[in-house]
Scaffold this motif. Structure first.
Motif, short mmCIF file in Angstrom:
data_model
loop_
_atom_site.label_atom_id
_atom_site.label_comp_id
_atom_site.label_asym_id
_atom_site.label_seq_id
_atom_site.Cartn_x
_atom_site.Cartn_y
_atom_site.Cartn_z
N UNK A 32 16.05 -85.48 -10.90
CA UNK A 32 15.34 -84.71 -9.88
C UNK A 32 16.30 -83.99 -8.94
N UNK A 33 15.94 -82.77 -8.60
CA UNK A 33 16.63 -82.05 -7.53
C UNK A 33 15.73 -82.01 -6.29
N UNK A 34 14.53 -81.47 -6.45
CA UNK A 34 13.56 -81.42 -5.35
C UNK A 34 12.18 -81.19 -5.92
N UNK A 35 11.16 -81.53 -5.15
CA UNK A 35 9.80 -81.23 -5.59
C UNK A 35 8.97 -80.76 -4.41
N UNK A 36 7.91 -80.03 -4.73
CA UNK A 36 7.09 -79.48 -3.66
C UNK A 36 5.83 -78.85 -4.19
N UNK A 37 5.27 -77.95 -3.41
CA UNK A 37 4.02 -77.27 -3.75
C UNK A 37 4.20 -75.77 -3.55
N UNK A 38 3.29 -75.02 -4.15
CA UNK A 38 3.22 -73.58 -3.92
C UNK A 38 1.87 -73.28 -3.29
N UNK A 45 21.41 -91.48 -2.32
CA UNK A 45 20.37 -91.21 -1.31
C UNK A 45 20.82 -90.28 -0.19
N UNK A 46 22.02 -90.45 0.31
CA UNK A 46 22.47 -89.61 1.41
C UNK A 46 22.64 -88.16 0.98
N UNK A 47 23.10 -87.97 -0.27
CA UNK A 47 23.29 -86.61 -0.78
C UNK A 47 21.94 -85.96 -1.10
N UNK A 48 21.02 -86.74 -1.67
CA UNK A 48 19.68 -86.22 -1.92
C UNK A 48 19.01 -85.78 -0.63
N UNK A 49 19.26 -86.53 0.45
CA UNK A 49 18.70 -86.16 1.75
C UNK A 49 19.28 -84.83 2.24
N UNK A 91 14.30 -78.09 2.75
CA UNK A 91 13.02 -78.54 3.32
C UNK A 91 12.00 -78.90 2.24
N UNK A 92 12.48 -79.52 1.17
CA UNK A 92 11.60 -80.06 0.15
C UNK A 92 11.84 -81.56 0.02
N UNK A 139 15.38 -94.26 -1.16
CA UNK A 139 16.28 -94.54 -0.05
C UNK A 139 16.77 -93.32 0.69
N UNK A 140 16.41 -92.11 0.22
CA UNK A 140 16.88 -90.90 0.89
C UNK A 140 16.17 -90.67 2.22
N UNK A 141 14.99 -91.28 2.37
CA UNK A 141 14.18 -91.03 3.56
C UNK A 141 14.93 -91.36 4.85
#
Length: 342
Positions: A123-129, A276-280, A287-288, A294-296
């Motif tokens: 995973x890189x990021x996920x979101x909506x359109x 986790x820190x890098x994903x954050x 902003x996704x 643990x990234x939260x």
């Protein structure tokens, strides 16, 4: 999914040439989607420099890689395109001796239908359109795709639409009561007619529009949730709507290309972004949401309650995950899209 233009850098380098020597990894990603701090930290930790080149749509990225001779190591396509990349042999399997942080992927993102067990991607990021609207210009219900395909007078001529075929087609198909991969000719004809009649009311088809929205150049559009949040942080007149007739949910995923010139370095980078820190850092910049457990705890406070990131309960059921359509359906979508782009 999503977007500053033209970073081509070795952790903020200034060359326009792709490097293919030892100590380098070449990343091909959506524009305005990669936190430069990640590149700096990866280089500081490993000594491997990163070149970053951007693309504006899934179709652009796929066409570039199909041509060969690109020099890229890593690409970040969306979930609905993964099956095509894999079936055409464009990815290499993850090297689990190097990518040791796969256990950090949140359980719900491990056995995904587009890459069961995560053989090729992370995973890189996920979101909506959805729909972005300047509420100082339009004060009605913003959870409505009609604002774009049959816009009210106050929005006409001030609309921007992302040039991403799969998202725009999906939202218009949902509006007409169909499913993403419908073969119903009447539905597809209605989709085509709606888009063609709407286009004269659009000002632009631009993916990198955060600053243009914030400056008031656009008053509405189809846009991604994270980019919409970035607009709101600059101009709080803007709000993000979730069309009640249906809106796409997507995930962008990083993979190592089959012809990567620096595959070992690429695997190291893939492993690095699963921390986790890098994903954050990915989330805090673009902003996704991301798919790493643990990234939260490392994410900005404003991400936790943002209406663009946290789907309101009353709009949650309208969200629909994408699916890879059959080639004959894709061909019809492409025909409609090609006509729209002319």
């Amino acid at each position: 999914m999503k977007k500053i233009t033209g970073w081509v850098s070795a952790a903020l380098l200034g060359t326009t040439a792709l490097a293919s020597a030892e100590g380098v990894v070449n990343l091909y990603n959506w524009g305005n989607y990669t936190n430069p701090e990640i590149l700096e930290r990866f280089t500081a930790e490993t000594g491997i420099e990163v070149t970053l080149t951007d693309f504006d749509s899934n179709d652009t990225a796929l066409a570039r890689i199909r041509q060969g001779g690109h020099g890229f190591d890593i690409v970040v396509p969306s979930d609905t395109y993964i099956d095509t990349w894999v079936s055409e042999g464009l990815f290499q399997p993850l090297d689990r001796e190097i990518v040791t942080n796969l256990g950090n992927i949140a359980p719900q993102w491990v056995d995904v239908p587009f890459d069961p067990g995560r053989e090729y991607t992370v995973p890189w990021a996920w979101g909506t359109t959805g729909v972005i609207v300047d509420t100082s210009v339009y004060s009605g219900d913003i959870n409505n795709i009609e604002l774009i395909i049959d816009p009210p007078a106050e929005l006409q001529g001030r609309i921007n639409v992302i040039p991403e075929m799969s998202d725009v087609m999906a939202m218009t198909i949902y509006y007409h009561g169909g499913e993403r991969c419908t073969t119903d000719r009447d539905t597809l004809r209605a989709v085509r007619d709606s888009l063609m009649s709407a286009k004269p009311h659009w000002l632009a088809l631009d993916y990198g529009a955060v600053d243009s929205y914030a400056a008031g150049d656009f008053a509405a559009g189809i846009y991604w949730n994270g980019a919409s949040m970035r607009v709101r942080l600059q101009n709080d007149n803007f709000a993000y709507g979730y069309p009640a007739t249906g809106y796409p949910i997507w995930m962008d995923n990083a993979a190592v290309l089959a012809d990567a010139p620096n595959p070992e370095n690429a695997m190291k980078f893939i492993n690095f972004v699963l921390q986790p820190e890098i994903a954050a850092l990915i989330s805090n910049f673009a902003r996704y949401s991301n798919g790493v457990t643990g990234s939260e705890e490392f994410m900005d406070e404003e991400m936790r309650n943002a209406p663009e990131i946290n789907v309101p309960a009353e709009q949650a059921e309208a969200g629909r995950w994408g699916q890879a359509c059959a080639q004959d359906v894709n061909d019809i979508h492409t025909q409609i899209w090609t006509e729209l782009m002319q």
